[in-house]
Design an enzyme around this catalytic site. Sequence first.
Site, PDB file in Angstrom:
ATOM      1  N   LEU A   1      23.807 -16.746  -4.717  1.00 33.94           N
ATOM      2  CA  LEU A   1      23.319 -18.067  -5.305  1.00 33.94           C
ATOM      3  C   LEU A   1      22.387 -18.777  -4.224  1.00 33.94           C
ATOM      4  O   LEU A   1      22.246 -19.955  -4.108  1.00 33.94           O
ATOM      5  CB  LEU A   1      24.543 -19.264  -5.647  1.00 33.94           C
ATOM      6  CG  LEU A   1      25.631 -18.544  -6.406  1.00 33.94           C
ATOM      7  CD1 LEU A   1      26.561 -19.481  -6.712  1.00 33.94           C
ATOM      8  CD2 LEU A   1      24.833 -18.408  -7.887  1.00 33.94           C
TER       9      LEU A   1
ATOM     10  N   LYS B   1      21.071 -20.507  -0.889  1.00 33.49           N
ATOM     11  CA  LYS B   1      21.703 -21.261   0.015  1.00 33.49           C
ATOM     12  C   LYS B   1      22.947 -21.970  -0.378  1.00 33.49           C
ATOM     13  O   LYS B   1      23.834 -22.354   0.466  1.00 33.49           O
ATOM     14  CB  LYS B   1      20.773 -22.285   0.603  1.00 33.49           C
ATOM     15  CG  LYS B   1      20.309 -23.334  -0.529  1.00 33.49           C
ATOM     16  CD  LYS B   1      19.289 -24.140   0.159  1.00 33.49           C
ATOM     17  CE  LYS B   1      18.948 -25.354  -0.759  1.00 33.49           C
ATOM     18  NZ  LYS B   1      17.948 -26.157  -0.378  1.00 33.49           N
TER      19      LYS B   1
ATOM     20  N   ASP C   1      19.526  -8.257   1.514  1.00 32.17           N
ATOM     21  CA  ASP C   1      19.949  -7.111   2.016  1.00 32.17           C
ATOM     22  C   ASP C   1      21.318  -7.235   2.954  1.00 32.17           C
ATOM     23  O   ASP C   1      22.242  -6.629   3.046  1.00 32.17           O
ATOM     24  CB  ASP C   1      19.011  -6.513   2.632  1.00 32.17           C
ATOM     25  CG  ASP C   1      17.878  -6.048   1.755  1.00 32.17           C
ATOM     26  OD1 ASP C   1      18.123  -5.869   0.487  1.00 32.17           O
ATOM     27  OD2 ASP C   1      16.740  -6.247   2.075  1.00 32.17           O
TER      28      ASP C   1
ATOM     29  N   ARG D   1      11.386  -5.896  -8.415  1.00 34.05           N
ATOM     30  CA  ARG D   1       9.982  -6.364  -8.046  1.00 34.05           C
ATOM     31  C   ARG D   1       8.845  -6.088  -8.950  1.00 34.05           C
ATOM     32  O   ARG D   1       8.248  -4.966  -9.418  1.00 34.05           O
ATOM     33  CB  ARG D   1       9.727  -5.125  -6.863  1.00 34.05           C
ATOM     34  CG  ARG D   1      10.897  -5.344  -5.628  1.00 34.05           C
ATOM     35  CD  ARG D   1      10.421  -6.474  -4.690  1.00 34.05           C
ATOM     36  NE  ARG D   1      11.159  -6.244  -3.536  1.00 34.05           N
ATOM     37  CZ  ARG D   1      12.784  -6.906  -3.426  1.00 34.05           C
ATOM     38  NH1 ARG D   1      12.900  -7.638  -4.664  1.00 34.05           N
ATOM     39  NH2 ARG D   1      13.115  -6.875  -2.410  1.00 34.05           N
TER      40      ARG D   1
ATOM     41  N   ASP E   1      12.050  -8.560   8.639  1.00 35.03           N
ATOM     42  CA  ASP E   1      13.190  -8.180   7.508  1.00 35.03           C
ATOM     43  C   ASP E   1      14.609  -8.079   8.025  1.00 35.03           C
ATOM     44  O   ASP E   1      15.503  -8.104   7.301  1.00 35.03           O
ATOM     45  CB  ASP E   1      12.544  -7.159   6.715  1.00 35.03           C
ATOM     46  CG  ASP E   1      11.465  -7.484   5.808  1.00 35.03           C
ATOM     47  OD1 ASP E   1      10.902  -8.458   5.921  1.00 35.03           O
ATOM     48  OD2 ASP E   1      10.847  -6.485   4.869  1.00 35.03           O
TER      49      ASP E   1
ATOM     50  N   TYR F   1       0.815  -1.038   0.043  1.00 33.40           N
ATOM     51  CA  TYR F   1       0.028   0.122  -0.028  1.00 33.40           C
ATOM     52  C   TYR F   1       1.022   1.214  -0.118  1.00 33.40           C
ATOM     53  O   TYR F   1       1.097   1.883   0.980  1.00 33.40           O
ATOM     54  CB  TYR F   1      -0.794  -0.038   1.189  1.00 33.40           C
ATOM     55  CG  TYR F   1      -1.673  -1.070   1.231  1.00 33.40           C
ATOM     56  CD1 TYR F   1      -3.097  -0.967   0.564  1.00 33.40           C
ATOM     57  CD2 TYR F   1      -1.446  -2.496   1.601  1.00 33.40           C
ATOM     58  CE1 TYR F   1      -4.066  -2.128   0.545  1.00 33.40           C
ATOM     59  CE2 TYR F   1      -2.220  -3.629   1.484  1.00 33.40           C
ATOM     60  CZ  TYR F   1      -3.565  -3.324   1.038  1.00 33.40           C
ATOM     61  OH  TYR F   1      -4.434  -4.441   0.913  1.00 33.40           O
TER      62      TYR F   1
ATOM     63  N   GLY G   1      15.313 -10.172   3.655  1.00 32.34           N
ATOM     64  CA  GLY G   1      16.225  -9.566   4.239  1.00 32.34           C
ATOM     65  C   GLY G   1      17.615 -10.006   4.163  1.00 32.34           C
ATOM     66  O   GLY G   1      18.768  -9.558   4.284  1.00 32.34           O
TER      67      GLY G   1
END
Length: 324
Positions: free
Chosen positions: A234, A236, A266, A176, A302, A113, A263
């Site tokens: 890549l 895991k 990041d 995204r 996150d 939103y 996350g």
Amino acid sequence: MIEILRRGSMEVVTFGETMVMFNPDSTGPLRYVHNYNKTIAGAESNVAIALARLGHQVGWFSKLGDDEFGRYIKSVIMGEGVDVSRVVIDGSRQTGLVFKERFAHVNPNVYYYRKHSAASNIEIEDLDMGYIRSAKILHITGITPALSDVNRKTIHHIIEKAKENGVLISFDPNIRLKLWRAEEARATILDLARQSDIIFPGIDEGEILLGTDDYQEITRIFLEMGNKFVATKLGKKGCYVASREEQTYIEGYVVEKPEDTVGAGDGFAAGFLSGLLRNLSLRECGQLANAVGAMATLVRGDMEGFPTMSQVRNFMGIEKYIDR
């Protein structure tokens, strides 16, 4: 390694939208969920917080609504040790929101939103270019230009002025597809990639942007575009990191039961940048990136799982943790 230390008040500056996130305390469709935990969500502020926990001087700026959600975001990020002095408050627009929807053993759905939010209208006039030019690294993502044409113009202006002053550009494509079409994303993100010094592509992003899921080919193409460092994620399995002088695969850390994978990318970027700032070898940068990304998955939320340097060194087996 490339010497990146230079004078400046901040080691890393980043900007972009951070939203208030409502995380359900139960799984299933949101129509059956009644209780939520409130936290924050934003790729750029995640990187800022992760770097601050690793001991770096970091600044984050954005636009926030003149509302309680905006005040909450600013307070949380400031409380994590990130400089928020250049955040702009917009009394005419609201702060963005995001809701997670959880199902067992799969990545959560997200519902945004954020249309016409304060952070979707970051204008050139909102910038303190002296603050940006003083940094060693400017970290950006492909989310910011997806939010509006205004943001797209602003991000190009920031990159141009930062590069003129020797600031390294760090770029996470962070595609995204809920925000824009793949064709539009591809053109804009490849343009930003060509202007970057450090890039963090994932395999899925390689397929969308370059038409290949071969991590070595993805890395090769971005190096040819002019990036000094490419850290290809890549998942895991770890990462493949490269500079113009060397390339190496680095195995990932095993997390048997990840709590939340959002996350992790990041955290990976923050770990790699921390390694560069500490003048570690390329392999050590990749190992630190893998470790921070893996630790991010151990905690729901996150940014809540990002470790301190002592914690990540313990996770990597470099330091011994005394728990009692």
